[in-house]
Design an enzyme around this catalytic site. Sequence first.
Site, PDB file in Angstrom:
ATOM      1  N   HIS A  73     -11.874  38.639 -17.949  1.00 28.05           N
ATOM      2  CA  HIS A  73     -10.465  39.054 -17.982  1.00 28.05           C
ATOM      3  C   HIS A  73      -9.574  37.848 -17.685  1.00 28.05           C
ATOM      4  O   HIS A  73      -9.798  37.150 -16.686  1.00 28.05           O
ATOM      5  CB  HIS A  73     -10.203  40.147 -16.944  1.00 28.05           C
ATOM      6  CG  HIS A  73      -8.801  40.711 -17.026  1.00 28.05           C
ATOM      7  ND1 HIS A  73      -8.420  41.576 -18.024  1.00 28.05           N
ATOM      8  CD2 HIS A  73      -7.703  40.498 -16.265  1.00 28.05           C
ATOM      9  CE1 HIS A  73      -7.138  41.888 -17.854  1.00 28.05           C
ATOM     10  NE2 HIS A  73      -6.686  41.249 -16.802  1.00 28.05           N
ATOM     11  N   ASP A 102      -9.847  47.464 -15.395  1.00 30.99           N
ATOM     12  CA  ASP A 102      -9.964  46.123 -14.796  1.00 30.99           C
ATOM     13  C   ASP A 102      -9.995  46.193 -13.277  1.00 30.99           C
ATOM     14  O   ASP A 102      -9.411  45.349 -12.595  1.00 30.99           O
ATOM     15  CB  ASP A 102      -8.804  45.222 -15.261  1.00 30.99           C
ATOM     16  CG  ASP A 102      -8.692  45.159 -16.764  1.00 30.99           C
ATOM     17  OD1 ASP A 102      -9.723  45.277 -17.438  1.00 30.99           O
ATOM     18  OD2 ASP A 102      -7.561  45.006 -17.268  1.00 30.99           O
ATOM     19  N   GLN A 158       6.672   3.719 -13.137  1.00 34.61           N
ATOM     20  CA  GLN A 158       7.843   4.590 -13.140  1.00 34.61           C
ATOM     21  C   GLN A 158       9.126   3.810 -12.874  1.00 34.61           C
ATOM     22  O   GLN A 158      10.175   4.118 -13.438  1.00 34.61           O
ATOM     23  CB  GLN A 158       7.665   5.684 -12.081  1.00 34.61           C
ATOM     24  CG  GLN A 158       8.771   6.735 -12.103  1.00 34.61           C
ATOM     25  CD  GLN A 158       8.416   7.958 -11.277  1.00 34.61           C
ATOM     26  OE1 GLN A 158       7.370   8.010 -10.654  1.00 34.61           O
ATOM     27  NE2 GLN A 158       9.286   8.950 -11.266  1.00 34.61           N
ATOM     28  N   GLY A 207      -0.266   9.598 -15.480  1.00 37.62           N
ATOM     29  CA  GLY A 207      -1.476   8.800 -15.324  1.00 37.62           C
ATOM     30  C   GLY A 207      -2.697   9.653 -15.051  1.00 37.62           C
ATOM     31  O   GLY A 207      -3.776   9.442 -15.617  1.00 37.62           O
ATOM     32  N   SER A 240      -3.120  -0.374  -7.555  1.00 36.51           N
ATOM     33  CA  SER A 240      -3.718  -0.395  -6.224  1.00 36.51           C
ATOM     34  C   SER A 240      -5.156   0.110  -6.257  1.00 36.51           C
ATOM     35  O   SER A 240      -5.541   0.903  -7.122  1.00 36.51           O
ATOM     36  CB  SER A 240      -2.907   0.468  -5.266  1.00 36.51           C
ATOM     37  OG  SER A 240      -3.072   1.843  -5.565  1.00 36.51           O
ATOM     38  N   CYS A 292      -0.485 -10.093  -8.253  1.00 37.93           N
ATOM     39  CA  CYS A 292      -1.794  -9.546  -7.868  1.00 37.93           C
ATOM     40  C   CYS A 292      -2.724 -10.612  -7.304  1.00 37.93           C
ATOM     41  O   CYS A 292      -3.560 -10.323  -6.449  1.00 37.93           O
ATOM     42  CB  CYS A 292      -2.443  -8.847  -9.060  1.00 37.93           C
ATOM     43  SG  CYS A 292      -2.542  -9.856 -10.545  1.00 37.93           S
TER      44      CYS A 292
END
Length: 922
Positions: A128, A164, A621, A655, A672, A727
């Site tokens: 269901h 049900d 972002q 992402g 990260s 980095c």
Amino acid sequence: MLRAAPRLLRTICTTGAAYQNKLKLALIGQSIFGQEVYNKLRKEGHKVVGVFTVPDKNGQADPLALAAEKDGTPVFKFPRWRAKGKPIQEVVAAYKSVGAELNVLPFCTQFIPMDVIDCPKHGSIIYHPSILPRHRGASAINWTLIQGDKKAGFTIFWADDGLDTGPILLQRECDVGQNDTVDDLYNRFLFPEGVKAMVEAVDLIADGKAPRIPQPEEGATYEGIQKKENAEISWDQPAAALHNWIRGHDKVPGAWATVDGQVVTFYGSSLLDASVPAGQELAIKGASRPGLVTKNGLVIFGNDGKMVLVRNLQFEDGKMIPASKYFSADETTALELTEEEKKMAEDIRAIWKGILSNVAVIEDSTDFFKSGASSMHVVRMLEEIKQKYSGLQLQNEDVYMATKFADFVQMAVRKLRGEDKEEELVIDYVSKNVNNMTVNMPYQCFINGQFINADDGKTYDTINPTDGSIIASVSSASFADVDKAVAAAKEAFENGEWGRMNARERGRLMYRLADLMEEHQEELATIESIDSGAVYTLALKTHIGMSVQTFRYFAGWCDKIQGATIPINQARPNHNLTFTKKEPIGVCAIVIPWNYPLMMLAWKSAACLAAGNTLVLKPAQVTPLTSLKFAELSAKAGFPKGVINILPGSGGLVGQHLSKHPDVRKIGFTGSTPTGKEIMKSAATNLKKVSLELGGKSPLIIFNDCDLDRAVKMGMGAVYFNKGENCIAAGRLFVEESIHDEFVRKVVEEIKKMKIGDPLDRSTDHGPQNHKAHLEKLLQYCETGVKEGATLVYGGKQVCRPGFFMEPTVFTDVEDHMYIAKEESFGPVMVISKFKNGDVDGVLRRANSTEYGLASGIFTKDISKALYISEKLEAGTVFINTYNKTDVAAPFGGFKQSGFGKDLGEEALHEYLRTKAITVEY
């Protein structure tokens, strides 16, 4: 109580590595869902002794019946099981003849008598599509959306004589997206997970481990089947309620309103969170405010003033049109077909006849669906057409828009001629006069060659870190946008021009794109400066300059990707030829950080495209604008639609969905380490290939036999280059004791000469940090260093001016146990530790005492010592008497928790290729 049950059941269902016992099953139901359950149960080793399904409709057997008949399983097609409320004894007798031990009802629309339900030893289980006891009844999925539930799901329960209401065996749930439709929920979760759960439930019963949990009455609801006459839209509601009503009725029976005196059904709604768009007013009966026919669809308004966008409209005669075409729906005239096009029309007619075998003759007026076809037949029809006419790319929606044969042929001819193509790329810009030029910045999602608003209309502001002002309101991609972009990339790879393009032509497009990037380098560098805070001169040389070089480098690789021939053992008297092919992987997802927005895009996407893949890229972002400008340039360069897709928005949403998406075959990520670990987990769902360039705490060892002035200059660049948002920045400097104090003194002297200010000022050395939250994190990092006992020699504070500026900072007396000795700052913070004169192995141990391994550096005039240390350092890159010296031809990537896989160089290509071995006997 209801929420506790699913968690308990999941625990029960996942115990035990394998199920030992097998059952004799009767399957009662229909549809492709029933067919899949049937196939999976047989594969699991259970014996299906009988299939009970519905009679053929319009000469078409149900998919469950087709599968069972093919396998020789007994199939019964009863129109009904009961008459006047009582079981039909012949039907019940036929059922009992198969001797089932369990009834499985995967999708059943018939009323089954309790004589049958209770007959087998183990009874009956039913699927269901709701989290019972909520939404008992046949329209459960619809009511989940109509009621605006945040969770959807399904239940497998033991059948009883209620509606049900039987005990629960297991349940699963999923989140409901803001714009999910019935089809979305069904295809994404209810169908695939439901099939697995039905098989799991049978296995549990076979092994005697299946629970029977009584349904609680708390929260129980029952809603009847919705009919067309009850689906009229009530306009005095908020926009969210209108949207829920429309999407809850999507496809069947369809939410409707009266427009121009006729019933018009609304399909494909989404909430629109934006300013009111331009459009032509459309009066709708009962609505207090006219709708707006816009270029994206029909905008309607709730009583709260908020908006809903409707994409498609269907008229009483069954004709469906894009809502944006409402006022021009009747303007098209019939095309005169060429002889070749007439032949294609007859080929399509033959395909329709093969599907609609119950129809004597396919007339121009024959309606595909009214003649008995279903959504399953849509896929078959389009695939058959594609086999004969590979250049004709049709979508499922095209069939729904042209259901009559003559209309379908006209639509197909227009597509084949290219008359449906966009004349020109339409771009809405945010334009700013800055840096002595006008920069034009796209701000919408780029999907399948078009700039479009996010599906749900959501936006967010991207901020200029120099003064905190808003640059643009950017579309924030939704789950639906991810699905659209992946579908476009998949279509472009599998069926589009890109997939058929030869390697040199692919390289030619990449060279052209590199030329356009160079042509627009000043505009790109300006956008990079205002969006990321990069000093303009650095952006021009490195952010943009290296991006151009990267595309040119990989453009040259396109026609040089080669396999190999391999001598293998010959099985005499035969001979064998074994060779390998390097093939593209397919759809690749690329997720990039905010420190080098365009350069990180180039490092990954250039190799990806050179290998022949298509891509969906999510920029950070906070820095989406150069990626969207890149999308514009890629379209101008001539890249086919769907090859490059750009989705600005939330990493947690976009992402994550890309990481889990079953049609994404590879994900390349820079960011990260914690996020990289989450991507690894998500990617495991379909074992997609992954490459990760993650965090770093790169050691820089400065010996007393170095060129000190050079070491100071290079050491400062190692830390402060690009505001420390780098980095491979030297996260910790180890300076030999005898030169330590002089080194620190010289560094502070040089810092005092640095100009901090507007990154567009050509004399600026040090711009703002990328965004406010990062600046705050850096200030907290410095406070931690001071609290732990490190000596703050210089800086550590925010610069007193608008924007997100931080002073270049120096710490000394940093001990190995301290937080700032172990964790990356990703900012302009120099962390200095002493080491004893001559203690080479000691400083080497300290340098390697980190979970990271991205880069490292050594300053010494002793080449033997330098090479010895370079062999021992656990890092993907070692710089000797230099730093930050990267090149497009040199592979780049880390060890340990700095990730794996390479960007740049020939090795980067292998991250986006797969190797196939082929053996021929002759």
